[in-house]
Design a protein around this motif. Structure first.
Motif, PDB file in Angstrom:
ATOM      1  N   UNK A  90      -3.676   2.738  -9.017  1.00 15.64           N
ATOM      2  CA  UNK A  90      -3.097   2.588  -7.673  1.00 15.64           C
ATOM      3  C   UNK A  90      -1.805   3.401  -7.540  1.00 15.64           C
ATOM      4  N   UNK A  91      -1.002   3.459  -8.596  1.00 14.92           N
ATOM      5  CA  UNK A  91       0.221   4.280  -8.533  1.00 14.92           C
ATOM      6  C   UNK A  91      -0.138   5.744  -8.311  1.00 14.92           C
ATOM      7  N   UNK A  92      -1.087   6.215  -9.086  1.00 14.96           N
ATOM      8  CA  UNK A  92      -1.499   7.615  -8.960  1.00 14.96           C
ATOM      9  C   UNK A  92      -2.063   7.880  -7.567  1.00 14.96           C
ATOM     10  N   UNK A  93      -2.893   6.959  -7.092  1.00 16.73           N
ATOM     11  CA  UNK A  93      -3.525   7.120  -5.787  1.00 16.73           C
ATOM     12  C   UNK A  93      -2.482   7.130  -4.666  1.00 16.73           C
ATOM     13  N   UNK A 129       2.561   2.094   2.639  1.00 13.77           N
ATOM     14  CA  UNK A 129       1.359   1.927   1.813  1.00 13.77           C
ATOM     15  C   UNK A 129       0.909   0.469   1.837  1.00 13.77           C
ATOM     16  N   UNK A 130      -0.380   0.270   1.796  1.00 11.31           N
ATOM     17  CA  UNK A 130      -0.955  -1.057   1.715  1.00 11.31           C
ATOM     18  C   UNK A 130      -1.659  -1.267   0.400  1.00 11.31           C
ATOM     19  N   UNK A 131      -1.719  -2.532  -0.049  1.00 14.59           N
ATOM     20  CA  UNK A 131      -2.471  -2.932  -1.242  1.00 14.59           C
ATOM     21  C   UNK A 131      -1.858  -2.443  -2.540  1.00 14.59           C
ATOM     22  N   UNK A 132      -0.576  -2.083  -2.511  1.00 10.92           N
ATOM     23  CA  UNK A 132       0.084  -1.632  -3.748  1.00 10.92           C
ATOM     24  C   UNK A 132       1.383  -2.405  -3.984  1.00 10.92           C
ATOM     25  N   UNK A 133       1.461  -3.606  -3.474  1.00  6.96           N
ATOM     26  CA  UNK A 133       2.623  -4.467  -3.660  1.00  6.96           C
ATOM     27  C   UNK A 133       2.347  -5.789  -2.980  1.00  6.96           C
ATOM     28  N   UNK A 150       8.572   9.688  -6.239  1.00 10.20           N
ATOM     29  CA  UNK A 150       9.355   8.551  -5.749  1.00 10.20           C
ATOM     30  C   UNK A 150       8.434   7.381  -5.393  1.00 10.20           C
ATOM     31  N   UNK A 151       7.288   7.707  -4.845  1.00 14.27           N
ATOM     32  CA  UNK A 151       6.333   6.655  -4.470  1.00 14.27           C
ATOM     33  C   UNK A 151       5.829   5.925  -5.710  1.00 14.27           C
ATOM     34  N   UNK A 152       5.542   6.662  -6.756  1.00 16.33           N
ATOM     35  CA  UNK A 152       5.037   6.022  -7.993  1.00 16.33           C
ATOM     36  C   UNK A 152       6.032   4.993  -8.512  1.00 16.33           C
ATOM     37  N   UNK A 153       7.320   5.261  -8.325  1.00 16.55           N
ATOM     38  CA  UNK A 153       8.337   4.312  -8.788  1.00 16.55           C
ATOM     39  C   UNK A 153       8.504   3.137  -7.818  1.00 16.55           C
ATOM     40  N   UNK A 154       8.213   3.366  -6.551  1.00 17.41           N
ATOM     41  CA  UNK A 154       8.482   2.340  -5.530  1.00 17.41           C
ATOM     42  C   UNK A 154       7.389   1.279  -5.426  1.00 17.41           C
ATOM     43  N   UNK A 155       6.139   1.678  -5.645  1.00 17.17           N
ATOM     44  CA  UNK A 155       5.047   0.718  -5.456  1.00 17.17           C
ATOM     45  C   UNK A 155       5.020  -0.278  -6.610  1.00 17.17           C
ATOM     46  N   UNK A 156       4.466  -1.445  -6.338  1.00 15.10           N
ATOM     47  CA  UNK A 156       4.375  -2.502  -7.354  1.00 15.10           C
ATOM     48  C   UNK A 156       2.963  -3.085  -7.364  1.00 15.10           C
ATOM     49  N   UNK A 194      -2.251 -10.544   3.982  1.00 17.79           N
ATOM     50  CA  UNK A 194      -2.809  -9.949   2.773  1.00 17.79           C
ATOM     51  C   UNK A 194      -2.147  -8.598   2.515  1.00 17.79           C
ATOM     52  N   UNK A 195      -1.815  -8.289   1.257  1.00 20.88           N
ATOM     53  CA  UNK A 195      -1.283  -6.952   0.966  1.00 20.88           C
ATOM     54  C   UNK A 195      -2.252  -5.843   1.372  1.00 20.88           C
ATOM     55  N   UNK A 196      -3.542  -6.188   1.484  1.00 29.79           N
ATOM     56  CA  UNK A 196      -4.553  -5.194   1.842  1.00 29.79           C
ATOM     57  C   UNK A 196      -4.883  -5.210   3.333  1.00 29.79           C
ATOM     58  N   UNK A 197      -4.144  -5.944   4.142  1.00 27.29           N
ATOM     59  CA  UNK A 197      -4.402  -5.986   5.581  1.00 27.29           C
ATOM     60  C   UNK A 197      -4.331  -4.596   6.193  1.00 27.29           C
ATOM     61  N   UNK A 198      -5.419  -4.121   6.757  1.00 24.71           N
ATOM     62  CA  UNK A 198      -5.483  -2.716   7.173  1.00 24.71           C
ATOM     63  C   UNK A 198      -4.547  -2.385   8.330  1.00 24.71           C
ATOM     64  N   UNK A 199      -4.300  -3.321   9.224  1.00 23.34           N
ATOM     65  CA  UNK A 199      -3.452  -3.020  10.389  1.00 23.34           C
ATOM     66  C   UNK A 199      -1.962  -3.072  10.052  1.00 23.34           C
TER      67      UNK A 199
END
Length: 279
Positions: A265-268, A214-218, A247-253, A116-121
Motif C-alpha cells: 500500500x505504501x508503494x501504491x 488517499x483512502x484505505x492507507x490509514x 513524502x507520501x510513503x512516510x505519511x501513510x499508515x 471506513x478508511x476505504x470509503x470511496x467518497x
C-alpha cells in the motif's frame, strides 16, 4: 430487529429517535445490513430514512455551492447535472462504489457515517472541503468532514444526532481532477488504496495548488501537506512526482490485511501520483 419504521418527515424521524434511543438508523443499508448479518442488533428497532424527501434532495446552496441530502443515493449524486459539471471528482469516486444496484441503494450519508478508511467518497469530500450538517431535531451544527471522522467506524455524532446534509462550497478552478481506486479486481472491490487529486496550474504549466488525499492507507483519509508543497511551483514531471511520492510513503499508515500488505500500500500510494504527470 424488533420493529422497522419508515418516517416520512424529519420531525417524525426525530420523534422516533427520542422514543427509541437505541434504534439503528439506516440510509441505504448496504453496509449496515451486512454488519447486521454478522453480529445482529439484539432486537434494536430500525429507523429507515429512505422516505424522507428532505434528506434526498440535491440543490444549489445559498453560497454558490451545493447541498446534498444525506439520504441521496449515490446514483442520483452521479447523475445530478450540478455534480457532474462542478464536482466531477465526487461523481468519479461515487461511480466506483459497487455496481449499479448497490449505487441505487447506497447513500452519500451512509458512505460518510460508516467511517471506513476505504470509503470511496471520502477523499474527494476532504479535498472539496465538505461541511456536514448534523441535527438532533432541535439544534443544528456544521463540522468539516475531516473533523467528523475520528477513526475507523468512529464519528463525532452524539446521541440523537443525524447527518442531514453535505454542504460543498463553490468549486475552485482546477486543471486536473483525478480519482483512482485500486482493488483486487476490476469491479465491485473494496479499495486497496485510492487517490483523489485536485491540481491548479499556472500559465507556465507549473503547479499553483495541489490538493491530494488517499483512502484505505490509514485509519482516516490521509492528506500529505509535504507532498503538496513539493509539487507547488514545479511542473508535474516524473521527477517531481517521485519526490512527492517519497513524502507520501512516510505519511501513510496502512495496515496488513486480507487485501494487501502495508508495504504494498505504501508503494501504491506513491506510484498513484505518477498518473498526474502532464506532457
Amino acid at each position: 430487529m424488533s420493529a422497522v419504521f419508515f418516517p416520512e418527515s424529519l420531525e417524525a424521524c426525530f420523534d422516533l429517535r427520542r422514543q427509541y434511543g437505541d434504534a439503528l438508523i439506516m440510509a441505504g443499508g448496504t453496509d449496515l445490513l451486512v454488519a447486521e448479518r454478522k453480529t445482529g442488533s439484539g432486537g434494536r428497532p430500525l429507523v429507515c430514512l429512505e422516505r424522507i424527501a428532505a434528506l434526498r434532495q440535491i440543490a444549489p446552496g445559498t453560497d454558490g455551492g451545493i447541498v446534498i441530502g444525506a439520504a441521496a443515493p449515490l446514483s442520483a449524486v452521479i447523475r445530478h447535472p450540478l455534480v457532474a459539471e462542478r464536482y466531477p471528482l465526487l461523481a468519479m469516486a461515487a461511480a466506483t462504489v459497487g455496481g449499479p444496484a448497490i449505487r441505487n441503494m447506497a447513500t452519500i450519508g451512509g458512505n460518510i457515517c460508516t467511517a471506513s478508511p476505504a470509503g470511496d467518497c471520502l477523499p474527494p469530500l476532504y479535498l472539496l472541503e465538505a461541511r456536514l450538517e448534523l441535527s438532533d431535531g432541535e439544534n443544528r451544527r456544521r463540522v468539516p468532514v475531516e473533523a467528523f471522522i475520528t477513526g475507523p467506524k468512529k464519528t463525532v455524532l452524539s446521541a440523537g444526532e443525524l447527518l442531514t446534509a453535505v454542504h460543498l462550497p463553490p468549486p475552485g478552478e482546477f486543471a486536473i481532477r483525478h480519482f483512482e481506486k485500486v482493488g483486487r479486481r476490476n469491479a465491485l472491490a473494496v479499495a486497496v488504496a485510492s487517490l483523489a487529486a485536485l491540481v491548479r496550474l499556472d500559465e507556465g504549466n507549473r503547479v499553483a495548488e495541489a490538493r491530494l488525499a488517499w483512502g484505505s492507507v490509514g485509519p482516516c483519509v490521509v492528506r500529505c501537506p509535504e507532498a503538496e508543497a513539493r509539487l507547488t511551483g514545479r511542473p508535474l514531471s516524473e521527477a517531481s512526482l517521485r519526490e512527492a511520492g517519497e513524502a507520501v510513503r512516510r505519511a501513510v499508515r496502512p495496515i496488513d490485511d486480507i487485501r494487501a500488505t502495508a508495504e504494498y500500500r505504501r508503494m501504491l500510494s506513491a506510484n498513484l501520483l505518477l498518473r498526474l504527470e502532464t506532457p
